[in-house]
Design a protein around this motif. Structure first.
Motif, short mmCIF file in Angstrom:
data_model
loop_
_atom_site.label_atom_id
_atom_site.label_comp_id
_atom_site.label_asym_id
_atom_site.label_seq_id
_atom_site.Cartn_x
_atom_site.Cartn_y
_atom_site.Cartn_z
N TYR A 114 -53.23 -12.83 -27.37
CA TYR A 114 -52.78 -12.92 -26.28
C TYR A 114 -51.42 -12.49 -26.29
O TYR A 114 -50.85 -11.91 -27.34
CB TYR A 114 -52.45 -14.29 -25.77
CG TYR A 114 -51.71 -15.25 -26.80
CD1 TYR A 114 -50.46 -15.57 -26.48
CD2 TYR A 114 -52.48 -15.64 -27.74
CE1 TYR A 114 -49.54 -16.39 -27.61
CE2 TYR A 114 -51.83 -16.52 -28.76
CZ TYR A 114 -50.16 -16.85 -28.56
OH TYR A 114 -49.55 -17.39 -29.40
N ARG A 115 -50.64 -11.93 -24.91
CA ARG A 115 -49.24 -11.26 -24.97
C ARG A 115 -48.08 -12.16 -24.91
O ARG A 115 -47.07 -11.85 -25.24
CB ARG A 115 -49.71 -10.13 -24.27
CG ARG A 115 -50.64 -9.08 -24.52
CD ARG A 115 -50.08 -8.21 -25.81
NE ARG A 115 -51.00 -7.56 -26.52
CZ ARG A 115 -51.61 -7.98 -27.71
NH1 ARG A 115 -51.47 -9.11 -28.05
NH2 ARG A 115 -52.68 -6.90 -28.22
N ASN A 116 -48.25 -13.28 -24.02
CA ASN A 116 -47.20 -13.94 -23.82
C ASN A 116 -47.30 -15.40 -24.10
O ASN A 116 -48.42 -15.96 -24.37
CB ASN A 116 -46.72 -14.06 -22.24
CG ASN A 116 -46.28 -12.77 -21.63
OD1 ASN A 116 -45.40 -12.14 -22.12
ND2 ASN A 116 -47.27 -12.16 -20.73
N GLU A 118 -46.90 -18.30 -23.09
CA GLU A 118 -47.36 -19.13 -21.91
C GLU A 118 -48.63 -18.96 -21.70
O GLU A 118 -49.48 -19.68 -21.08
CB GLU A 118 -46.67 -19.05 -20.70
CG GLU A 118 -46.54 -17.55 -20.17
CD GLU A 118 -45.56 -16.61 -20.26
OE1 GLU A 118 -44.97 -15.87 -19.50
OE2 GLU A 118 -45.05 -16.80 -21.35
N ASP A 119 -49.54 -18.00 -22.27
CA ASP A 119 -50.89 -17.44 -22.31
C ASP A 119 -51.66 -18.26 -23.36
O ASP A 119 -52.96 -18.26 -23.29
CB ASP A 119 -51.02 -16.04 -22.08
CG ASP A 119 -50.37 -15.53 -20.83
OD1 ASP A 119 -50.25 -16.21 -19.95
OD2 ASP A 119 -50.01 -14.37 -20.93
N ARG A 141 -41.52 -18.86 -23.67
CA ARG A 141 -42.22 -18.08 -22.52
C ARG A 141 -41.88 -16.69 -23.05
O ARG A 141 -40.87 -16.40 -23.57
CB ARG A 141 -41.69 -18.38 -21.24
CG ARG A 141 -41.96 -19.84 -20.56
CD ARG A 141 -41.55 -19.94 -19.13
NE ARG A 141 -42.23 -19.13 -18.30
CZ ARG A 141 -43.83 -19.39 -17.86
NH1 ARG A 141 -44.13 -20.35 -18.11
NH2 ARG A 141 -44.08 -18.28 -17.03
N GLY A 142 -42.38 -15.60 -22.45
CA GLY A 142 -42.38 -14.35 -22.61
C GLY A 142 -43.04 -13.75 -23.84
O GLY A 142 -44.08 -14.33 -24.43
N PRO A 143 -42.92 -12.35 -24.20
CA PRO A 143 -43.76 -11.79 -25.21
C PRO A 143 -43.70 -12.23 -26.54
O PRO A 143 -42.63 -12.93 -26.97
CB PRO A 143 -43.15 -10.43 -25.20
CG PRO A 143 -42.34 -10.11 -23.85
CD PRO A 143 -41.82 -11.43 -23.34
#
Length: 324
Positions: A114-116, A118-119, A141-143
């Motif tokens: 995943y990239r962020n 929060e994902d 949150r964020g990258p």
């Protein structure tokens, strides 16, 4: 989509400590935990603990641990710390860091699903240190790659990372094992995965990076104890066992398979002995040291003892007596 928090139990956090190459032990710990059906509602980590937390947050299964195991066993020191003569010369010419973090960035981009933040499949929180204030900063949150690069940015070795107008560096400096941050995020039970520290090295650290890593692990040895002693009694915590005495440097990636397997066996034994029923701080996590091997005592420590003995009439043995 993230799963609903398990009903009928306290909200549980896995708290993963920093510790350089010693982060390999957390792979063995996680394997034993997942084999026993023990999982978390959130994960939080500093430095190398942030890397392991982010990975397991993306795939919180036994299969995910197996892939993390494979990744760790293939790691070499140069993958994370690509020191070259050109970079050393650049550092001497007033550059503020020794090497780029390209190797770690590439590793994260290739392997995290995943990239962020929060994902992730379960909430992942990464702890870094504000360069200017020295305060811990929790990134949720964020990258994810940027967050981990910030949390792993050893001062002098890697450049600090700017996030939300704050310049951030190694999370281990402010909170190597972020238990208070986990409680602030709503955790009602803590399962703590420490890495330990080299309390019985067979030689002094060599080179700038190894010396920095060793110094950080020693300086942060008392952080966890202090944070736990200030916790509310209503927050139960369980600390997985670490090796003690431990002579592996946090800069040594050659012992990874051994560290993983030993941590796995120790954790299995701990679980079998009712480790999750106890709430205590192991003596191995309190600052201490062991008597070094004879070869080391005959070197720098040896001449120090000899000199003190000559000056104090043989009292050096009591002055320099070590544990173990």
């Amino acid at each position: 989509m993230r799963p609903i928090v398990n009903a009928g139990r306290p909200k549980t956090a896995f708290v993963l400590a920093g510790g350089g190459s010693l982060g390999a032990v957390q792979v063995g710990m996680l394997r034993a935990l997942f084999e026993h059906g023990i999982d978390a509602d959130l994960v939080i980590g500093s430095s190398v603990g942030a890397i392991n937390a982010a990975y397991i947050g993306g795939d919180p299964t036994l299969a995910g641990v197996a892939r993390l195991d494979t990744l760790w066993r293939g790691l070499k020191r140069a993958d994370i710390f690509p020191v070259t003569w050109r970079r050393l010369l650049g550092f001497l010419h007033r550059r503020d860091h020794l090497m780029p973090s390209d190797g770690l960035r590439r590793l994260l981009d290739l392997n995290l699903p995943y990239r962020n933040l929060e994902d992730a499949r379960i909430p992942v929180h990464v702890v870094a240190t504000d360069v200017l204030s020295g305060e811990p900063v929790v990134l949720s949150r964020g990258p994810v790659t940027q967050a981990i690069l910030a949390s792993s940015a050893i001062p002098g070795a890697f450049a600090p990372i700017e996030i939300d107008r704050k310049l951030l560096c190694d999370g281990a400096i402010a909170s190597n094992t972020p238990v208070r941050a986990a409680v602030a995020l709503g955790a009602q039970r803590l399962i703590i995965l420490p890495t330990g520290f080299a309390c019985a090295p067979d030689r002094p650290p060599r080179g700038a990076i190894e010396s920095a890593l060793h110094a950080i692990t020693l300086l942060t040895a008392g952080q966890l104890v202090a944070e736990l002693e200030r916790l509310k009694q209503s927050i139960p915590y369980h600390i997985l066992p670490t090796a003690c005495p431990l002579g592996v440097s946090p800069f040594d990636f050659s012992r990874t398979p051994e560290l993983i397997e030993q941590a796995y066996q120790r954790t299995l034994g701990w679980l079998g002995d009712g480790g999750l029923e106890h709430c205590e701080i192991p003596a191995a996590l309190r600052p201490h040291r062991h008597r070094p091997p004879r070869a080391l005592r005959s070197g720098s420590a040896g001449w120090i003892e000899q000199g003190l003995a000559e000056r104090r009439g043989g009292s050096a043995a009591a002055t320099l007596r070590m544990a173990g």
